[in-house]
Design a protein around this motif. Structure first.
Motif, PDB file in Angstrom:
ATOM      1  N   GLU A  74       0.835  -1.200   0.000  1.00 37.24           N
ATOM      2  CA  GLU A  74       0.000   0.000   0.000  1.00 37.24           C
ATOM      3  C   GLU A  74       0.871   1.252   0.000  1.00 37.24           C
ATOM      4  O   GLU A  74       0.579   2.228  -0.700  1.00 37.24           O
ATOM      5  CB  GLU A  74      -0.940  -0.006   1.207  1.00 37.24           C
ATOM      6  CG  GLU A  74      -1.847   1.189   1.305  1.00 37.24           C
ATOM      7  CD  GLU A  74      -2.824   1.334   0.142  1.00 37.24           C
ATOM      8  OE1 GLU A  74      -3.279   2.467  -0.081  1.00 37.24           O
ATOM      9  OE2 GLU A  74      -3.125   0.339  -0.544  1.00 37.24           O
ATOM     10  N   ALA A  75       1.958   1.250   0.757  1.00 35.87           N
ATOM     11  CA  ALA A  75       2.867   2.401   0.787  1.00 35.87           C
ATOM     12  C   ALA A  75       3.525   2.602  -0.585  1.00 35.87           C
ATOM     13  O   ALA A  75       3.642   3.738  -1.060  1.00 35.87           O
ATOM     14  CB  ALA A  75       3.935   2.204   1.860  1.00 35.87           C
ATOM     15  N   GLU A  76       3.913   1.517  -1.227  1.00 33.91           N
ATOM     16  CA  GLU A  76       4.503   1.614  -2.569  1.00 33.91           C
ATOM     17  C   GLU A  76       3.479   2.132  -3.580  1.00 33.91           C
ATOM     18  O   GLU A  76       3.810   2.943  -4.445  1.00 33.91           O
ATOM     19  CB  GLU A  76       5.027   0.243  -3.015  1.00 33.91           C
ATOM     20  CG  GLU A  76       6.261  -0.206  -2.263  1.00 33.91           C
ATOM     21  CD  GLU A  76       6.665  -1.637  -2.587  1.00 33.91           C
ATOM     22  OE1 GLU A  76       5.949  -2.317  -3.371  1.00 33.91           O
ATOM     23  OE2 GLU A  76       7.687  -2.089  -2.050  1.00 33.91           O
ATOM     24  N   ARG A  77       2.245   1.683  -3.471  1.00 29.54           N
ATOM     25  CA  ARG A  77       1.188   2.142  -4.380  1.00 29.54           C
ATOM     26  C   ARG A  77       0.936   3.636  -4.196  1.00 29.54           C
ATOM     27  O   ARG A  77       0.811   4.381  -5.167  1.00 29.54           O
ATOM     28  CB  ARG A  77      -0.107   1.349  -4.140  1.00 29.54           C
ATOM     29  CG  ARG A  77      -1.204   1.633  -5.179  1.00 29.54           C
ATOM     30  CD  ARG A  77      -2.473   0.848  -4.896  1.00 29.54           C
ATOM     31  NE  ARG A  77      -3.183   1.340  -3.731  1.00 29.54           N
ATOM     32  CZ  ARG A  77      -3.938   2.434  -3.703  1.00 29.54           C
ATOM     33  NH1 ARG A  77      -4.064   3.171  -4.776  1.00 29.54           N
ATOM     34  NH2 ARG A  77      -4.551   2.806  -2.597  1.00 29.54           N
ATOM     35  N   ARG A  78       0.902   4.091  -2.954  1.00 26.43           N
ATOM     36  CA  ARG A  78       0.701   5.526  -2.686  1.00 26.43           C
ATOM     37  C   ARG A  78       1.857   6.356  -3.246  1.00 26.43           C
ATOM     38  O   ARG A  78       1.641   7.433  -3.794  1.00 26.43           O
ATOM     39  CB  ARG A  78       0.549   5.774  -1.195  1.00 26.43           C
ATOM     40  CG  ARG A  78      -0.796   5.390  -0.669  1.00 26.43           C
ATOM     41  CD  ARG A  78      -1.034   5.959   0.707  1.00 26.43           C
ATOM     42  NE  ARG A  78      -2.331   5.553   1.190  1.00 26.43           N
ATOM     43  CZ  ARG A  78      -2.553   5.009   2.376  1.00 26.43           C
ATOM     44  NH1 ARG A  78      -1.552   4.828   3.206  1.00 26.43           N
ATOM     45  NH2 ARG A  78      -3.768   4.669   2.734  1.00 26.43           N
TER      46      ARG A  78
END
Length: 140
Positions: free
Chosen positions: A24-28
């Motif tokens: 999720e952090a990488e996607r953001r």
């Protein structure tokens, strides 16, 4: 129990939780750099509209499986997103008896496995009479 298991750092659940947080952090980060378009949220169904389109006790067919029954409940279900339709099935092909896992009863059924909850796109209202178990396929 579940609470004790959740506190462990080396459990499968903890590893999955860390992997999901990292993804999720990488996607953001990709979204902030403009490399990825945000995933649109599904529009929330209007409860009044669904209640109007799926009257209680109307005959219906639920997919998958072409399971037939009658609408027994329309509304929100605790712990699930969106509007759900509770169906009292003619045959024991369901997953419950109108009760969810935490014990909340939403509608009555003749027995276990005679109930299911489905989203409105999987329920079709119409003239779906009970199937005769003794009817031959040749008669149709």
């Amino acid at each position: 129990d579940d609470d004790t298991y959740d506190k462990l750092d080396n459990s499968v659940r903890a590893i999955k939780r860390r992997e999901m947080a990292k993804a999720e952090a990488e996607r953001r980060a990709r979204m902030e750099r403009g490399e990825e378009e945000p995933i649109p949220e599904e529009p929330e169904e209007d409860l009044d509209e669904v209640v109007k389109n799926f009257p209680i006790d109307s005959r219906c067919q639920v997919e998958p499986g072409s399971r037939r029954g009658a609408v027994a409940y329309v509304g929100k279900v605790k712990g699930l997103k969106g509007v759900w339709i509770g169906v009292r099935l003619d045959e024991p092909q369901g997953m419950n008896d109108g009760t969810i896992k935490d014990g909340t009863k939403y509608f009555d059924c003749p027995g276990p496995k005679y109930g299911c909850f489905a989203k409105s796109e999987n329920v079709e209202i119409g003239d779906f009479p009970e199937r005769d178990p003794f009817a031959s396929d040749d008669e149709f």
